[in-house]
Write an enzyme that holds these catalytic residues in place. Structure first.
Site, PDB file in Angstrom:
ATOM      1  NE  ARG A   1     -10.765  36.260 -10.364  1.00  0.00           N
ATOM      2  CZ  ARG A   1      -9.682  36.847  -9.895  1.00  0.00           C
ATOM      3  NH1 ARG A   1      -8.555  36.806 -10.547  1.00  0.00           N
ATOM      4  NH2 ARG A   1      -9.728  37.483  -8.775  1.00  0.00           N
TER       5      ARG A   1
ATOM      6  CB  ALA B   1     -14.371  38.134 -23.243  1.00  0.00           C
TER       7      ALA B   1
ATOM      8  N   GLY C   1     -20.443  35.719 -16.839  1.00  0.00           N
ATOM      9  CA  GLY C   1     -20.605  37.088 -17.325  1.00  0.00           C
ATOM     10  C   GLY C   1     -19.387  37.594 -18.080  1.00  0.00           C
ATOM     11  CB  CYS C   2     -15.788  37.531 -17.311  1.00  0.00           C
ATOM     12  SG  CYS C   2     -15.898  38.523 -15.799  1.00  0.00           S
ATOM     13  CB  THR C   3     -17.269  33.585 -20.721  1.00  0.00           C
ATOM     14  OG1 THR C   3     -16.283  33.075 -19.814  1.00  0.00           O
ATOM     15  CG2 THR C   3     -17.198  32.835 -22.040  1.00  0.00           C
TER      16      THR C   3
END
Length: 160
Positions: free
Chosen positions: A44, A54, A49-51
């Protein structure tokens, strides 16, 4: 075709044909024979974590470019959310919405954390279209980048 088997190193990677967060066509078939591709599935946009993941791909983007590699991030977020995510964090690669889960099924991305979260898996695809490496880790956010770079660099070294 989806089977009960999971994708493995050495297999041909499934083709992705989709629009990215800016409406640009993404077609991994066109890369076959020409360049490696990194496809990273993340749960998401805008989560911690995704930030981090990315942004790690963003921070290593020049290294991927020097290896002539295409980078594609995939999540269940809507294209407008991915557009905002890319804009806020200066993400220079394709982000593809998989809101219907079809790409996750195609790539056989498992769910994690007792089936509650969508998986975080990176597929490193060589010039031939075959999978060089698969890295599955929900918490080792930046290691996805390291695995991808090493696999592509190793393939390049073997080619010379």
């Amino acid at each position: 075709m989806i089977t009960d088997e999971t994708l493995a190193k050495g297999q041909l990677a499934p083709i992705i044909k989709a629009k990215d967060h800016n409406g640009v066509d993404v077609d991994t078939e066109s890369a076959r024979g020409h360049r490696p591709v990194v496809v990273f599935f993340f749960p998401r946009a805008f989560t911690t974590g995704c930030t981090r993941e990315a942004c790690a791909f963003r921070d290593s983007f020049a290294a991927f470019q020097s290896l002539n590699a295409q980078v594609i991030g995939v999540s269940a977020d809507q294209p407008e959310v991915l557009r905002d995510f890319a804009e806020k964090y200066g993400l220079p690669f394709h982000l593809v919405s998989d809101s219907d889960g079809s790409l996750r099924k195609l790539y056989q991305v498992p769910r994690s954390l007792f089936g509650l979260l969508t998986g975080r898996v990176t597929y490193v695809i060589g010039r031939s279209g075959r999978i060089l490496d698969i890295f599955n880790s929900q918490l080792s956010w930046t290691e996805h980048v390291n695995v991808a770079r090493k696999a592509i660099a190793a393939e390049e070294a073997d080619a010379t």
